[in-house]
Design a protein around this motif. Structure first.
Motif, mmCIF file in Angstrom:
data_model
loop_
_atom_site.group_PDB
_atom_site.id
_atom_site.type_symbol
_atom_site.label_atom_id
_atom_site.label_comp_id
_atom_site.label_asym_id
_atom_site.label_seq_id
_atom_site.Cartn_x
_atom_site.Cartn_y
_atom_site.Cartn_z
ATOM 1 N N GLU A 30 -8.218 -4.622 -38.238
ATOM 2 C CA GLU A 30 -8.798 -3.597 -37.378
ATOM 3 C C GLU A 30 -10.134 -4.071 -36.809
ATOM 4 N N GLN A 31 -10.955 -4.657 -37.654
ATOM 5 C CA GLN A 31 -12.257 -5.140 -37.189
ATOM 6 C C GLN A 31 -12.102 -6.288 -36.204
ATOM 7 N N TRP A 32 -11.198 -7.227 -36.501
ATOM 8 C CA TRP A 32 -11.000 -8.373 -35.608
ATOM 9 C C TRP A 32 -10.477 -7.916 -34.250
ATOM 10 N N CYS A 33 -9.504 -7.010 -34.250
ATOM 11 C CA CYS A 33 -8.946 -6.514 -32.987
ATOM 12 C C CYS A 33 -9.999 -5.763 -32.175
ATOM 13 N N ALA A 34 -10.817 -4.972 -32.851
ATOM 14 C CA ALA A 34 -11.869 -4.229 -32.144
ATOM 15 C C ALA A 34 -12.873 -5.181 -31.506
ATOM 16 N N GLU A 35 -13.202 -6.261 -32.210
ATOM 17 C CA GLU A 35 -14.178 -7.220 -31.684
ATOM 18 C C GLU A 35 -13.632 -8.011 -30.505
ATOM 19 N N HIS A 36 -12.316 -8.175 -30.401
ATOM 20 C CA HIS A 36 -11.734 -9.019 -29.361
ATOM 21 C C HIS A 36 -11.060 -8.226 -28.250
ATOM 22 N N SER A 37 -11.032 -6.906 -28.358
ATOM 23 C CA SER A 37 -10.463 -6.088 -27.293
ATOM 24 C C SER A 37 -11.455 -5.946 -26.150
ATOM 25 N N ARG A 38 -10.910 -5.793 -24.953
ATOM 26 C CA ARG A 38 -11.718 -5.589 -23.761
ATOM 27 C C ARG A 38 -11.249 -4.311 -23.052
ATOM 28 N N GLU A 39 -12.124 -3.757 -22.244
ATOM 29 C CA GLU A 39 -11.768 -2.545 -21.507
ATOM 30 C C GLU A 39 -10.503 -2.777 -20.686
ATOM 31 N N GLY A 40 -9.583 -1.847 -20.778
ATOM 32 C CA GLY A 40 -8.310 -1.975 -20.084
ATOM 33 C C GLY A 40 -7.188 -2.474 -20.966
ATOM 34 N N ASP A 41 -7.517 -2.977 -22.178
ATOM 35 C CA ASP A 41 -6.476 -3.409 -23.103
ATOM 36 C C ASP A 41 -5.753 -2.193 -23.680
ATOM 37 N N SER A 77 0.826 -1.205 0.000
ATOM 38 C CA SER A 77 0.000 0.000 0.000
ATOM 39 C C SER A 77 0.858 1.252 0.000
ATOM 40 N N ALA A 78 2.127 1.093 0.406
ATOM 41 C CA ALA A 78 3.046 2.228 0.387
ATOM 42 C C ALA A 78 3.699 2.422 -0.980
ATOM 43 N N LEU A 79 3.478 1.491 -1.896
ATOM 44 C CA LEU A 79 4.089 1.582 -3.216
ATOM 45 C C LEU A 79 3.116 2.244 -4.190
ATOM 46 N N SER A 80 3.535 3.335 -4.798
ATOM 47 C CA SER A 80 2.635 4.081 -5.671
ATOM 48 C C SER A 80 2.277 3.320 -6.939
ATOM 49 N N ASP A 81 3.160 2.374 -7.378
ATOM 50 C CA ASP A 81 2.891 1.701 -8.645
ATOM 51 C C ASP A 81 2.203 0.355 -8.458
ATOM 52 N N HIS A 82 1.737 0.050 -7.242
ATOM 53 C CA HIS A 82 1.078 -1.230 -7.018
ATOM 54 C C HIS A 82 -0.435 -1.055 -7.124
ATOM 55 N N ALA A 83 -1.044 -1.887 -7.948
ATOM 56 C CA ALA A 83 -2.500 -1.867 -8.072
ATOM 57 C C ALA A 83 -2.982 -3.263 -8.408
ATOM 58 N N PRO A 84 -3.926 -3.791 -7.655
ATOM 59 C CA PRO A 84 -4.440 -5.124 -7.965
ATOM 60 C C PRO A 84 -4.968 -5.185 -9.396
ATOM 61 N N ALA A 85 -4.728 -6.295 -10.077
ATOM 62 C CA ALA A 85 -5.160 -6.460 -11.463
ATOM 63 C C ALA A 85 -5.204 -7.931 -11.801
ATOM 64 N N GLN A 86 -5.812 -8.241 -12.927
ATOM 65 C CA GLN A 86 -5.848 -9.616 -13.416
ATOM 66 C C GLN A 86 -5.173 -9.743 -14.773
ATOM 67 N N GLY A 87 -4.489 -8.703 -15.210
ATOM 68 C CA GLY A 87 -3.811 -8.763 -16.491
ATOM 69 C C GLY A 87 -4.663 -8.192 -17.608
ATOM 70 N N HIS A 88 -4.017 -7.852 -18.716
ATOM 71 C CA HIS A 88 -4.713 -7.296 -19.866
ATOM 72 C C HIS A 88 -4.029 -7.787 -21.135
ATOM 73 N N SER A 89 -4.613 -7.446 -22.280
ATOM 74 C CA SER A 89 -4.035 -7.794 -23.574
ATOM 75 C C SER A 89 -3.443 -6.549 -24.211
ATOM 76 N N ALA A 90 -2.378 -6.762 -24.971
ATOM 77 C CA ALA A 90 -1.760 -5.677 -25.735
ATOM 78 C C ALA A 90 -1.772 -6.054 -27.209
ATOM 79 N N TYR A 91 -2.066 -5.077 -28.054
ATOM 80 C CA TYR A 91 -2.124 -5.276 -29.498
ATOM 81 C C TYR A 91 -0.954 -4.508 -30.117
ATOM 82 N N LEU A 92 0.038 -5.234 -30.616
ATOM 83 C CA LEU A 92 1.241 -4.634 -31.173
ATOM 84 C C LEU A 92 1.087 -4.601 -32.692
#
Length: 583
Positions: free
Chosen positions: A267-278, A243-258
């Motif tokens: 573009e259409q496929w990536c938009a259909e499979h992206s989720r909030e937080g990606d 809790s004293a660490l500014s960069d610590h935040a609970p999460a479950q992971g996300h996806s990145a599109y490179l």
């Protein structure tokens, strides 16, 4: 909840931490003096070990703590293992030399790419830069025992995590730089360290094993269990609590599109499979810079990061290149490597899944950025190995071609791409031939059909070649077919030439623009290699007959005349049939 083995009076204090830091500093200087008197080396990466056999292989699971509270530091541990693997993989150690974990790895600092992970310190699992490297040192120690290497230096943890290999005395803790792991072998040997989607793997290769030693069970009284985990012990008053660490935040992971160049299908496929937080990583803001090939339109809730300077420099260099040839191909690969390396540095440790443009894939694989992550690939072209085999077949048929054999990629790069494709999950592509090549792993999407144009066939029989007259686009087969069709005019796009004198002798040719497609009686694309048949799709949408090879990857269509492979005889026969029935 509070740990029953630790009361609030026994909480670690900042003063204790300062004292620990002072003692550590003294011990580090002591180690430096010892190494100055008897130095150890850092060994280079090499290929000599590829001829040796694997004498030991050990593996361990990467993702063991996946609750929302524990995930960030577990992800940090995996990131630290990625960084370490890049420095230890394929290292060659000569016969009789001493290998040191810390000498080979270097100091685990943020500047060197390490992040916060979990580290066992004073009985607690606490956040620390470089935390989690003990999993690697322990696995190397187990591999060394199995291979019969001599263990010059090794330290066990002072505490034991229930169910861990420390209970069997097969662990090896490390702490910069005085708590080290050092190994020796009478024969030359090689270390390999890799991260798959779910496992950390260590291999030792040599032409001879040493004497295998058995580890003994640890005395539990001498190595008691840990007293708490900072993430779950509930002692929020402790100065080390996350809790004293500014960069610590609970999460479950996300996806990145490179992503690299924009394809509307992707573009259409990536938009259909992206989720909030990606997160989408794109070369630059195509709208702002007025670059349609980079105008990726992301859905809401998705963040975007760009590699603007890298992309502008790449574009500047490409403008100075010839229209085709080995120099151009090498520069294109160098530009993809620069973009991939930029993306690799921007990936957040909490990213667990990646969708990557194929042009970036081999470079990301070699960098280790895909280790510990699942990933899908946006297939934009034939894999380098298959692409070059196809060009070799064309060169055998046309050995005088100056372009079919002018460039072949580095074999190591082609091998890296093969390895990455084998490890990937899904291959997303609209290209029918490529989808068939990848079989069950392929995710076939529909080509996005362009807007049709109004046909205005010219009075003179005309065929349209939507590219430069190059060998890989079927120039030899097309020229041979047209010489047997009297009075047919060829209109073509592109400035590049095959460079063979008299190739189209006897054929009426003229350069054209895309507007001339409306006047054509047929579009021809007898290509050996074709990845984006956009103009052929436009012709199909407009009712213009298309003659194309299977390599073009076009969908079934009433106006499509498909050839299995470029053939002058087949092309002549199909064109004659089309022109005879044209109005």
């Amino acid at each position: 909840m509070h740990d029953l083995n630790r009361d609030e009076e026994s909480l670690p204090t900042a003063g204790q931490a300062l004292l620990f830091g002072f003692k550590s500093g003294v011990l580090r200087w002591r180690r430096r003096l010892i190494d100055w008197d008897a130095p150890v080396r850092r060994y280079p990466v090499g290929n000599a070990g590829e001829s040796r056999e694997v004498i030991s292989e050990q593996s361990a699971k990467l993702w063991t703590n996946l609750s929302a509270a524990e995930f960030p530091l577990t992800a940090g541990k995996v990131e630290n293992l990625r960084v370490a693997a890049r420095r230890l993989h394929r290292v060659e150690i000569p016969a009789g030399e001493i290998w040191s974990f810390w000498k080979q790895l270097g100091r685990p600092t943020r500047a060197n790419g390490f992040v916060a992970g979990r580290e066992l310190r004073e009985g607690c699992l606490v956040p620390a830069i470089g935390g989690g490297l003990c999993q690697l040192s322990g696995l190397i120690y187990q591999a060394a025992l199995d291979a019969g290497l001599e263990v010059i230096e090794r330290h066990g943890h002072t505490r034991v995590i229930a169910g861990s290999l420390a209970e069997e005395d097969k662990d090896a803790t490390i702490f910069w730089n005085y708590v080290d792991l050092r190994l020796h072998h009478a024969r030359a040997w090689r270390m390999e360290v890799e991260l798959t989607t779910s496992e950390l793997i260590v291999r030792i290769l040599s032409d001879q094993r040493g004497d295998v030693l058995e580890a003994k069970a640890v005395d539990a009284a001498k190595r008691p269990p840990i007293t708490g985990d900072c993430l779950t012990c509930g002692m929020v008053e402790c100065f080390r609590h996350p809790s004293a660490l500014s960069d610590h935040a609970p999460a479950q992971g996300h996806s990145a599109y490179l992503l690299d160049g924009r394809w509307p299908e992707f573009e259409q496929w990536c938009a259909e499979h992206s989720r909030e937080g990606d997160c989408w990583l794109t070369p630059l803001d195509g709208c702002r810079w007025r670059k349609p090939n980079y105008q990726w339109r992301r859905p809401s809730g998705i963040s975007t990061r760009h590699a603007t300077l890298v992309t502008l420099w790449r574009s500047f260099q490409h403008r100075r290149l010839p229209a085709q040839g080995a120099l151009r191909q090498r520069s294109l690969l160098d530009g993809s490597a620069a973009l991939a390396n930029h993306y690799a540095r921007k990936l957040d440790p909490t990213c667990r899944h990646v969708v990557v443009s194929q042009s970036l894939l081999p470079f990301l694989w070699r960098s280790g950025a895909l280790g510990g992550r699942s990933f899908d690939v946006l297939i934009e072209r034939w894999p380098l190995h298959e692409l070059q085999q196809c060009l070799d077949r064309a060169l055998e048929r046309h050995p005088d071609s100056p372009t079919l054999g002018d460039f072949r990629a580095d074999p190591d790069l082609a091998r890296a791409e093969q390895e990455a494709l084998a490890a990937a999950g899904r291959m997303v592509t609209p290209h029918r031939a490529m989808a068939e090549h990848f079989g069950a792993k392929a995710w076939l999407v529909d080509w996005k059909m362009p807007k049709p144009i109004e046909r205005q066939p010219s009075a003179k029989p005309t065929v349209f070649l939507p590219c430069s007259r190059l060998g890989r686009k079927g120039a030899y087969e097309l020229a041979a077919a047209l010489r047997k069709l009297d009075g047919v005019e060829l209109k073509h796009l592109g400035r590049a030439e095959e460079g063979v004198a008299n190739l189209f002798e006897g054929v009426e040719c003229s350069p054209a623009s895309l507007q001339d497609l409306a006047q054509a009686h047929a579009l021809v694309l007898p290509a050996w290699v074709e990845h984006q048949p956009r103009h052929a799709l436009k012709a199909l949408a407009s009712g213009i007959p298309v003659v194309a090879s299977t390599a073009c990857g076009l969908p079934d269509h009433p106006n499509l005349h498909r050839m299995h492979e470029p053939s002058a005889a087949a092309l002549e026969q199909i064109l004659r049939s089309i022109l005879d029935t044209s109005p």
